[in-house]
Design a protein around this motif. Structure first.
Motif, PDB file in Angstrom:
ATOM      1  N   LEU A 346       0.860  -1.189   0.000  1.00 34.38           N
ATOM      2  CA  LEU A 346       0.000   0.000   0.000  1.00 34.38           C
ATOM      3  C   LEU A 346       0.892   1.232   0.000  1.00 34.38           C
ATOM      4  CD1 LEU A 346      -2.869   1.122   0.122  1.00 34.38           C
ATOM      5  CD2 LEU A 346      -2.734   1.030   2.624  1.00 34.38           C
ATOM      6  N   ILE A 347       1.073   1.829  -1.179  1.00 32.72           N
ATOM      7  CA  ILE A 347       1.882   3.040  -1.308  1.00 32.72           C
ATOM      8  C   ILE A 347       1.036   4.231  -0.884  1.00 32.72           C
ATOM      9  CG2 ILE A 347       3.273   4.461  -2.857  1.00 32.72           C
ATOM     10  CD1 ILE A 347       4.354   1.628  -2.567  1.00 32.72           C
ATOM     11  N   ALA A 348       1.548   5.028   0.043  1.00 38.55           N
ATOM     12  CA  ALA A 348       0.735   6.116   0.597  1.00 38.55           C
ATOM     13  C   ALA A 348       1.623   7.282   1.013  1.00 38.55           C
ATOM     14  CB  ALA A 348      -0.068   5.614   1.797  1.00 38.55           C
ATOM     15  N   GLY A 349       1.042   8.462   1.046  1.00 39.73           N
ATOM     16  CA  GLY A 349       1.724   9.617   1.615  1.00 39.73           C
ATOM     17  C   GLY A 349       2.867  10.165   0.797  1.00 39.73           C
ATOM     18  N   LEU A 350       3.002   9.784  -0.473  1.00 41.60           N
ATOM     19  CA  LEU A 350       4.119  10.296  -1.259  1.00 41.60           C
ATOM     20  C   LEU A 350       4.037  11.814  -1.378  1.00 41.60           C
ATOM     21  CD1 LEU A 350       4.439   7.684  -4.171  1.00 41.60           C
ATOM     22  CD2 LEU A 350       5.501   7.672  -1.895  1.00 41.60           C
ATOM     23  N   GLY A 351       5.169  12.463  -1.177  1.00 43.26           N
ATOM     24  CA  GLY A 351       5.209  13.917  -1.276  1.00 43.26           C
ATOM     25  C   GLY A 351       4.381  14.625  -0.241  1.00 43.26           C
ATOM     26  N   GLY A 352       4.082  13.948   0.876  1.00 41.68           N
ATOM     27  CA  GLY A 352       3.338  14.571   1.957  1.00 41.68           C
ATOM     28  C   GLY A 352       1.831  14.478   1.847  1.00 41.68           C
ATOM     29  N   ARG A 353       1.297  13.700   0.893  1.00 43.16           N
ATOM     30  CA  ARG A 353      -0.165  13.574   0.800  1.00 43.16           C
ATOM     31  C   ARG A 353      -0.702  12.982   2.093  1.00 43.16           C
ATOM     32  NH1 ARG A 353      -3.013  11.677  -4.610  1.00 43.16           N
ATOM     33  NH2 ARG A 353      -2.039  13.684  -5.096  1.00 43.16           N
ATOM     34  N   PRO A 354      -1.780  13.541   2.647  1.00 40.41           N
ATOM     35  CA  PRO A 354      -2.312  13.028   3.918  1.00 40.41           C
ATOM     36  C   PRO A 354      -2.719  11.561   3.812  1.00 40.41           C
ATOM     37  CG  PRO A 354      -3.270  15.171   3.389  1.00 40.41           C
ATOM     38  CD  PRO A 354      -2.508  14.732   2.177  1.00 40.41           C
ATOM     39  N   ILE A 355      -2.425  10.808   4.857  1.00 44.67           N
ATOM     40  CA  ILE A 355      -2.873   9.422   4.987  1.00 44.67           C
ATOM     41  C   ILE A 355      -3.984   9.439   6.022  1.00 44.67           C
ATOM     42  CG2 ILE A 355      -2.216   7.067   5.578  1.00 44.67           C
ATOM     43  CD1 ILE A 355       0.667   7.816   4.847  1.00 44.67           C
ATOM     44  N   THR A 356      -5.212   9.299   5.581  1.00 42.81           N
ATOM     45  CA  THR A 356      -6.340   9.416   6.500  1.00 42.81           C
ATOM     46  C   THR A 356      -6.778   8.059   7.007  1.00 42.81           C
ATOM     47  OG1 THR A 356      -8.047   9.241   4.787  1.00 42.81           O
ATOM     48  CG2 THR A 356      -7.126  11.440   5.201  1.00 42.81           C
ATOM     49  N   GLY A 357      -7.311   8.052   8.211  1.00 42.29           N
ATOM     50  CA  GLY A 357      -7.837   6.832   8.783  1.00 42.29           C
ATOM     51  C   GLY A 357      -8.982   6.263   7.972  1.00 42.29           C
ATOM     52  N   ASP A 358      -9.802   7.135   7.404  1.00 38.95           N
ATOM     53  CA  ASP A 358     -10.940   6.671   6.606  1.00 38.95           C
ATOM     54  C   ASP A 358     -10.469   5.903   5.367  1.00 38.95           C
ATOM     55  OD1 ASP A 358     -12.746   7.745   8.369  1.00 38.95           O
ATOM     56  OD2 ASP A 358     -13.109   9.569   7.193  1.00 38.95           O
ATOM     57  N   SER A 359      -9.474   6.454   4.662  1.00 36.07           N
ATOM     58  CA  SER A 359      -8.979   5.781   3.459  1.00 36.07           C
ATOM     59  C   SER A 359      -8.304   4.460   3.811  1.00 36.07           C
ATOM     60  CB  SER A 359      -7.999   6.690   2.710  1.00 36.07           C
ATOM     61  OG  SER A 359      -8.661   7.820   2.172  1.00 36.07           O
ATOM     62  N   LEU A 360      -7.531   4.473   4.891  1.00 33.20           N
ATOM     63  CA  LEU A 360      -6.858   3.247   5.310  1.00 33.20           C
ATOM     64  C   LEU A 360      -7.868   2.188   5.737  1.00 33.20           C
ATOM     65  CD1 LEU A 360      -4.336   1.615   5.954  1.00 33.20           C
ATOM     66  CD2 LEU A 360      -4.200   2.818   8.161  1.00 33.20           C
ATOM     67  N   ALA A 361      -8.861   2.581   6.519  1.00 34.96           N
ATOM     68  CA  ALA A 361      -9.885   1.628   6.966  1.00 34.96           C
ATOM     69  C   ALA A 361     -10.657   1.060   5.783  1.00 34.96           C
ATOM     70  CB  ALA A 361     -10.841   2.311   7.944  1.00 34.96           C
ATOM     71  N   ASP A 362     -10.965   1.906   4.795  1.00 37.78           N
ATOM     72  CA  ASP A 362     -11.686   1.436   3.619  1.00 37.78           C
ATOM     73  C   ASP A 362     -10.883   0.376   2.878  1.00 37.78           C
ATOM     74  OD1 ASP A 362     -13.889   1.692   1.650  1.00 37.78           O
ATOM     75  OD2 ASP A 362     -12.294   2.434   0.348  1.00 37.78           O
ATOM     76  N   PHE A 363      -9.573   0.594   2.736  1.00 40.57           N
ATOM     77  CA  PHE A 363      -8.735  -0.389   2.058  1.00 40.57           C
ATOM     78  C   PHE A 363      -8.670  -1.698   2.843  1.00 40.57           C
ATOM     79  CE2 PHE A 363      -4.651  -2.468   1.252  1.00 40.57           C
ATOM     80  CZ  PHE A 363      -4.733  -2.638  -0.120  1.00 40.57           C
ATOM     81  N   LEU A 364      -8.537  -1.605   4.166  1.00 45.38           N
ATOM     82  CA  LEU A 364      -8.451  -2.811   4.988  1.00 45.38           C
ATOM     83  C   LEU A 364      -9.746  -3.611   4.934  1.00 45.38           C
ATOM     84  CD1 LEU A 364      -6.526  -1.390   8.082  1.00 45.38           C
ATOM     85  CD2 LEU A 364      -5.616  -2.751   6.197  1.00 45.38           C
ATOM     86  N   ARG A 365     -10.879  -2.930   4.881  1.00 41.25           N
ATOM     87  CA  ARG A 365     -12.147  -3.641   4.742  1.00 41.25           C
ATOM     88  C   ARG A 365     -12.246  -4.331   3.384  1.00 41.25           C
ATOM     89  NH1 ARG A 365     -14.253   0.912   7.887  1.00 41.25           N
ATOM     90  NH2 ARG A 365     -14.509   2.069   5.924  1.00 41.25           N
TER      91      ARG A 365
END
Length: 415
Positions: A346-365
């Motif tokens: 799961l590539i995330a946060g490149l260049g400082g893009r926010p990593i939100t709990g909602d997006s992470l939880a959606d992916f895990l589900r």
């Protein structure tokens, strides 16, 4: 002493308590406040017996640290992003010479396009340079890891890099326990260098090594890293005994008992990961997390032991190996080879893009419900990417990709 303090200033005060004898650094965002703080401490007389050297570049900063360490001084420097690339030759020289230098890396994206925000691209670019690499989750841990880093570097005669997420940690103001000098002295003994500069007994360092000895030299560098796998947890335990808190080590599991899905990550994003795990657990999902505190040496055995019970492993990483995918994920797959765990990148946060709990939880589900493709880019603007791919295929010529993407993002549409 508990203080409401900026992360960079807290780190500067902790580094000063380690009694460095030479500090040299060139300012580059986001590590600048650390060395500015150290310069003020030297200037004001709070840090004595230390020479603060102003240099003209990042390459010079590490080169001065190499010379000072080779001469027998406890040495420190710091950098970030492009600065790390500029000192690349010296990065390899420091480890190849086995010098116990401590360096803070204020993690920041590498351009082009230019980007000053946080990800782990810079650290991953030197992952095989021979430095021990530690990652701080919080500013408290960033303070603690610097104290441990000097002890580790000097015991093994090997450079140590303390990674702290740029801006997220370096510029955050929060409550941090900055220890007193007596406790640091109790944990970190006076520097006893392997060699000292002595005109009466001249010696050469870094001379030519041919095929007859080069492999042995490299093997011994590897041996130091394997020894660090033992010493890192031991020093963390000693730190806990002296300072009364948990900090450092190789890995730290979070709610992995009974977890079908475990998220693996490094650095400050663990705060978001833990909050997401808690929310999903409350909703009945069997999710846990594993914080990787040391990336080099890579703790294969500890990672394997922590993850064997998980059906799915999601490796959240803030860097990208272009043309391959995940860097950290490839290491985790190596730890789990032959055991049948499904590992997702799961590539995330490149260049400082926010990593939100909602997006992470959606992916895990999603990965709970059905198998997912191996590499996923969290919150990727797919419409923008597809439009630029279409343009490249249509024109079949070189073009300013970054500028085209910016225009499309700014316009809110793909043209």
């Amino acid at each position: 002493m508990l203080k409401q303090i900026e992360g960079s200033r807290a780190m500067a005060e902790a580094i000063a308590l380690c009694r460095p004898e030479v500090i040299c650094a060139y300012p580059i965002t986001p590590q600048t406040h650390i060395v500015e703080g150290l310069g003020e401490l030297v200037r004001d007389g709070h840090l004595t017996g230390c020479e603060f050297i102003n240099v003209e570049s990042e390459f010079a900063a590490l080169s001065v640290a190499i010379g000072a360490s080779a001469a027998g001084a406890r040495s420190y420097t710091a950098t970030a992003s492009q600065g790390l690339l500029f000192m690349m030759e010296a990065v390899y020289n420091a480890s190849g010479l086995g010098l116990p230098i401590v360096m803070t890396l204020g993690n920041r994206a590498i351009g082009a396009p230019i980007n000053i925000w946080n990800d782990h691209s810079d650290a991953m670019s030197v992952r095989d340079a021979g430095w021990i690499m530690l990652f701080a989750e919080t500013n408290q841990e960033a303070v603690d890891l610097h104290i441990q880093a000097f002890r580790l570097a000097e015991e093994l005669s090997c450079p140590v890099m303390v990674n702290v997420d740029g801006f997220i940690l370096t510029h955050a103001v929060e409550r941090v326990d900055v220890p007193d000098q007596a406790r640091v002295d109790a944990y970190l003994p006076p520097f006893d260098p392997v060699q000292v500069l002595d005109p009466a007994e001249p010696l050469s360092m870094g001379a030519m090594v041919g095929p007859d000895a080069f492999m042995e030299v490299r093997y011994l560098a590897h041996h130091k890293q394997m020894r660090a796998l033992e010493r890192i947890p031991e020093l963390a335990a000693e730190f806990r005994a002296v300072f009364g808190r948990e900090s450092g080590g190789l890995v730290r599991p979070y709610r992995i008992d009974g977890a079908d899905t475990v998220v693996v990550a490094m650095g400050s994003v663990m705060g978001t990961v833990k909050d997401t795990v808690d929310a999903l657990r409350d909703a009945g999902h069997a999710v846990g997390a594993l914080n990787l505190c040391a990336f080099r040496p890579f703790p294969l055995d500890d990672v394997r032991e922590a993850l064997l019970g998980a059906r799915r492993v999601v490796v959240l990483e803030k860097a990208l190996a272009v043309g391959m995918g995940g860097i950290l994920a490839s290491h985790v797959r190596m730890a789990l080879r032959g055991f049948g765990n499904r590992v997702y990148t799961l590539i995330a946060g490149l260049g400082g893009r926010p990593i939100t709990g909602d997006s992470l939880a959606d992916f895990l589900r999603k990965v709970e419900r059905e198998p997912h493709y191996d590499v996923h880019f969290l919150d990727l603007k797919s419409d923008v990417v597809e439009a630029e791919i279409a343009r490249m295929e249509r024109t079949r010529r070189a073009g300013p990709i970054a500028e085209n993407v910016l225009r499309r993002v700014g316009a809110g549409r793909a043209s």
